[in-house]
Design a protein around this motif. Structure first.
Motif, PDB file in Angstrom:
ATOM      1  N   TRP A  44       8.057  -0.822  22.240  1.00 46.38           N
ATOM      2  CA  TRP A  44       7.345  -1.897  22.917  1.00 46.38           C
ATOM      3  C   TRP A  44       6.033  -2.152  22.182  1.00 46.38           C
ATOM      4  N   GLN A  47       3.290 -11.146  29.199  1.00 46.32           N
ATOM      5  CA  GLN A  47       3.220 -10.055  30.166  1.00 46.32           C
ATOM      6  C   GLN A  47       2.996 -10.656  31.554  1.00 46.32           C
ATOM      7  N   TRP A 103       9.834 -10.609  23.784  1.00 46.82           N
ATOM      8  CA  TRP A 103      10.061 -10.274  25.189  1.00 46.82           C
ATOM      9  C   TRP A 103       9.186 -11.121  26.105  1.00 46.82           C
ATOM     10  N   GLY A 133       9.687  -6.246  21.297  1.00 49.69           N
ATOM     11  CA  GLY A 133      10.245  -4.909  21.357  1.00 49.69           C
ATOM     12  C   GLY A 133      11.629  -4.831  20.781  1.00 49.69           C
ATOM     13  N   ARG A 185       1.470  -0.267  20.359  1.00 51.08           N
ATOM     14  CA  ARG A 185       2.871  -0.008  19.994  1.00 51.08           C
ATOM     15  C   ARG A 185       3.210   1.352  20.563  1.00 51.08           C
ATOM     16  N   CYS A 187       5.920   7.659  27.559  1.00 50.15           N
ATOM     17  CA  CYS A 187       5.434   6.767  26.502  1.00 50.15           C
ATOM     18  C   CYS A 187       4.721   7.581  25.423  1.00 50.15           C
ATOM     19  N   TYR A 234       9.260   4.380  24.175  1.00 51.31           N
ATOM     20  CA  TYR A 234       9.309   4.726  25.590  1.00 51.31           C
ATOM     21  C   TYR A 234      10.701   5.156  26.021  1.00 51.31           C
ATOM     22  N   CYS A 258       2.578  -4.812  22.407  1.00 51.17           N
ATOM     23  CA  CYS A 258       1.922  -5.774  23.296  1.00 51.17           C
ATOM     24  C   CYS A 258       0.535  -6.131  22.768  1.00 51.17           C
ATOM     25  N   SER A 267       4.555  -9.631  24.700  1.00 47.27           N
ATOM     26  CA  SER A 267       5.320  -8.442  24.317  1.00 47.27           C
ATOM     27  C   SER A 267       6.461  -8.766  23.361  1.00 47.27           C
TER      28      SER A 267
END
Length: 121
Positions: free
Chosen positions: A50, A22, A19, A34, A109, A67, A112, A52, A32
């Motif tokens: 997700w 950030q 992804w 996901g 991790r 989340c 969400y 990151c 990121s």
């Protein structure tokens, strides 16, 4: 197509998509990955996984977001001063329009759910 979109092994799944970096970085170079479970019409609601890497950035939560953090460590700091420490097992419901910073200390991790509700005017 499933009548109930789902992913198995969400807390350990490895076939995640890139992804990218950030946005709005303050320090570090968080990146990121996901996996989407579901995206509704006009991308609302959105449900997924997700992950990151460490770094710090500014963020504004566009819609109510639930989340469940299953790995990693981070600090979310609201612009009003509240600090939310994230560790595995933490659950947070960020309201639409929440603004502040996120500092990831150890790769995060989470699963969400980003609702379709816009922030109140």
């Amino acid at each position: 197509m499933s009548t109930a979109p789902h992913l198995h092994d969400a807390s350990t799944r490895q076939d995640l998509l890139d992804w990218g970096p950030q946005p709005d970085a303050i320090s570090g170079a968080s990146h990121s990955t996901g996996r989407l479970v579901h995206k509704g019409p006009d991308n609302r609601p959105e449900v997924g996984i997700w992950v990151c890497t460490p770094g710090c950035w500014r963020l504004t939560i566009p819609r109510d977001e639930f989340c469940h953090f299953v790995a990693g460590r981070a600090t979310y700091r609201h612009d009003g001063g509240e600090v939310i420490e994230i560790t595995p097992g933490t659950v947070v419901c960020f309201p639409a329009g929440w603004t502040g910073t996120c500092e990831v200390h150890e790769t995060l991790r989470n699963t969400y759910y980003l609702t379709d509700r816009e922030p109140a005017p």
